[in-house]
Enzyme design. Structure first.
Site, PDB file in Angstrom:
ATOM      1  N   LYS A  35       0.845  -1.199   0.000  1.00 40.45           N
ATOM      2  CA  LYS A  35       0.000   0.000   0.000  1.00 40.45           C
ATOM      3  C   LYS A  35       0.884   1.254   0.000  1.00 40.45           C
ATOM      4  O   LYS A  35       2.093   1.165   0.252  1.00 40.45           O
ATOM      5  CB  LYS A  35      -0.919  -0.013   1.215  1.00 40.45           C
ATOM      6  CG  LYS A  35      -0.190   0.026   2.546  1.00 40.45           C
ATOM      7  CD  LYS A  35      -1.159  -0.214   3.699  1.00 40.45           C
ATOM      8  CE  LYS A  35      -0.446  -0.179   5.033  1.00 40.45           C
ATOM      9  NZ  LYS A  35      -1.346  -0.604   6.127  1.00 40.45           N
ATOM     10  N   ARG A 131     -11.116   0.135  14.476  1.00 40.40           N
ATOM     11  CA  ARG A 131     -10.930   0.894  13.255  1.00 40.40           C
ATOM     12  C   ARG A 131     -11.909   0.317  12.232  1.00 40.40           C
ATOM     13  O   ARG A 131     -12.916   0.939  11.927  1.00 40.40           O
ATOM     14  CB  ARG A 131      -9.467   0.775  12.810  1.00 40.40           C
ATOM     15  CG  ARG A 131      -8.967   1.938  12.040  1.00 40.40           C
ATOM     16  CD  ARG A 131      -7.459   1.922  11.842  1.00 40.40           C
ATOM     17  NE  ARG A 131      -6.945   0.700  11.243  1.00 40.40           N
ATOM     18  CZ  ARG A 131      -5.690   0.550  10.801  1.00 40.40           C
ATOM     19  NH1 ARG A 131      -4.834   1.554  10.906  1.00 40.40           N
ATOM     20  NH2 ARG A 131      -5.280  -0.581  10.280  1.00 40.40           N
ATOM     21  N   TYR A 266      16.466  29.786   9.286  1.00 36.73           N
ATOM     22  CA  TYR A 266      15.248  30.513   9.677  1.00 36.73           C
ATOM     23  C   TYR A 266      15.045  30.462  11.177  1.00 36.73           C
ATOM     24  O   TYR A 266      15.253  29.424  11.815  1.00 36.73           O
ATOM     25  CB  TYR A 266      14.026  29.892   9.000  1.00 36.73           C
ATOM     26  CG  TYR A 266      13.905  30.208   7.531  1.00 36.73           C
ATOM     27  CD1 TYR A 266      13.744  31.523   7.096  1.00 36.73           C
ATOM     28  CD2 TYR A 266      13.940  29.194   6.586  1.00 36.73           C
ATOM     29  CE1 TYR A 266      13.628  31.807   5.744  1.00 36.73           C
ATOM     30  CE2 TYR A 266      13.813  29.469   5.235  1.00 36.73           C
ATOM     31  CZ  TYR A 266      13.665  30.781   4.813  1.00 36.73           C
ATOM     32  OH  TYR A 266      13.542  31.062   3.494  1.00 36.73           O
ATOM     33  N   MET A 314      12.826  24.574   3.085  1.00 36.64           N
ATOM     34  CA  MET A 314      12.135  23.834   2.032  1.00 36.64           C
ATOM     35  C   MET A 314      13.105  23.016   1.177  1.00 36.64           C
ATOM     36  O   MET A 314      12.834  21.865   0.845  1.00 36.64           O
ATOM     37  CB  MET A 314      11.348  24.807   1.139  1.00 36.64           C
ATOM     38  CG  MET A 314      10.507  24.090   0.091  1.00 36.64           C
ATOM     39  SD  MET A 314       9.642  25.194  -1.040  1.00 36.64           S
ATOM     40  CE  MET A 314       8.380  25.879   0.007  1.00 36.64           C
TER      41      MET A 314
END
Ligand SMILES: *Cc1c(COP(=O)(O)O)cnc(C)c1O
Length: 375
Positions: A35, A131, A266, A314
């Site tokens: 998956k 679930r 940053y 990024m």
């Protein structure tokens, strides 16, 4: 030249890791769970390596099942969540897909489905994870409904553990679910599938009532097949004998010399305590590297352990080169997996430092990162 970042999928590791599942599973057959595009590794890329060991493939998306049939896989192919709407059953008939049945509406759809080819289904019990699946007290009635349908050829029994990787209330994590499953299925015929990677590694040999064990007839090997460890940090990849299925490597693009008090990146989240040499690496969160990885997250520079500094941006992140005077522009930085020199940085270590799990990092590898298959 493209940005110097690349992921490598290690075919021989994928085969080796499924072999570990096969060994732990005793005589049970092994589903390679593919998956999420083979946990981010690429279904088509992994297929040849996985089919050497796998008895079947398990996925969630119908499109993934179609891709496996397009690779000419004619063996067992299981939809772990079953179908999402009635017409999905047409694809199941056409492609011979086995499918989970986790709720009454899926039985209704099957009862209304026109097919000459009866289906094999895996009836799923909610044994405590809450679930998907039928409650234990509703399981037998669902089973009875299915065996009476002309659309059904065979009913297998399945459940999924919530805590196979850990303890729960002082017991091993599966005892309560195992008891619920056994009590409701002891006298039902059909093959069984209970174990994910964690249960396969930790509990597979444990005997169940009726002469079978937790491995049952089919184990569902997901993360372990890709070299990720379901119960890290209690155990690591070396403990289970697993090899990295994927390596993410980039290069140093630039070097900065810092003095005490200089900051990095940053938010100035890292301040140099003294003179330091740092490298700026061509990998950021837009490549799938976790933005929450804090200062100190391990990396390998030319195969030698170092650490990240400050915030991940990024397209770039910073690493400490202070102890690596030979390193500079063009040095290889392994974000996880195996360096070209052979040193290994387990993905679980990086994930743990970033407050997540190896599963998430693999699945989040960004489409912009080129991937190479290493035989
Ligand atoms: C994803 C999944 C698995 C595989 O889990 P791993 O922890 O990756 O081994 C097994 N069974 C089901 C139902 C799943 O959804």
């Amino acid at each position: 030249m493209p940005r110097p970042i690349e992921a490598t999928v290690h075919a021989s590791a994928l085969t080796h890791n499924l072999g570990v599942a096969r060994e732990r599973a005793g005589g049970a057959r092994v589903w390679a769970v593919v998956k999420a595009n083979a946990y981010g590794h690429g279904i088509e890329r992994c297929f040849e390596a996985q089919r050497q060991v796998a008895d079947g493939f398990a996925c969630i998306d119908l499109a993934e099942a179609e891709r496996l049939r397009a690779l000419d896989w004619r063996g067992p192919l299981l939809l772990l969540e079953g179908v999402f709407e009635p017409r999905d059953l047409e694809l199941c008939s056409r492609l011979h897909l086995w499918h989970a049945i986790h709720a009454e509406h899926q039985i209704d759809w099957l009862a209304a489905h026109k097919t000459n080819l009866p289906h094999r289904v895996f009836l799923k019990m909610n044994s405590g994870m809450n679930r998907l699946g039928f409650a234990p007290q509703a399981f037998r009635a669902a089973w009875q409904r299915l065996v009476n349908l002309p659309q059904v050829e065979d009913v297998s029994l399945m459940t999924h553990f919530s805590d196979a990787d850990a303890t729960r209330l002082g017991a091993d994590g599966i005892a309560h679910q195992l008891a619920a499953f056994e009590a409701a299925t002891a006298d039902l015929p059909g093959e069984r599938s209970l174990a994910n990677s964690a249960a396969t590694l930790r509990h597979a040999q444990r005997p169940l009532a009726g002469g079978v064990n937790v491995a049952g007839d089919w184990v569902r090997a997901g993360i372990l097949g890709y070299g990720g460890v379901p119960d890290y940090p209690e155990h690591d990849a070396a403990h289970w004998g697993l090899q990295p299925g994927m390596s993410l490597r980039a290069q140093v693009l630039g070097v900065q010399q810092l003095q005490a008090g200089d900051t990095v990146g940053y938010g100035s989240a890292f301040t140099a305590p003294g003179p330091m040499r740092i490298g700026t690496v061509a990998c950021g969160y837009a490549d799938g590297y976790p933005r929450h990885a804090p200062t100190g997250t391990p990396v390998l520079v030319d195969g030698v352990r170092s650490r990240t500094l400050g915030r991940v941006s990024m397209d770039m992140l910073a690493v400490d080169l202070s102890a690596l005077p030979e390193a500079g522009v063009g040095s290889e930085v392994t974000l996880w997996g195996r360096s070209r020199q052979g040193a290994v940085l387990p993905i679980d270590e990086v994930a743990h430092a970033a407050g997540t799990i190896g599963y998430e990092l693999m699945c989040a590898l960004a489409p912009r990162v080129p991937v190479r298959l290493d035989e």
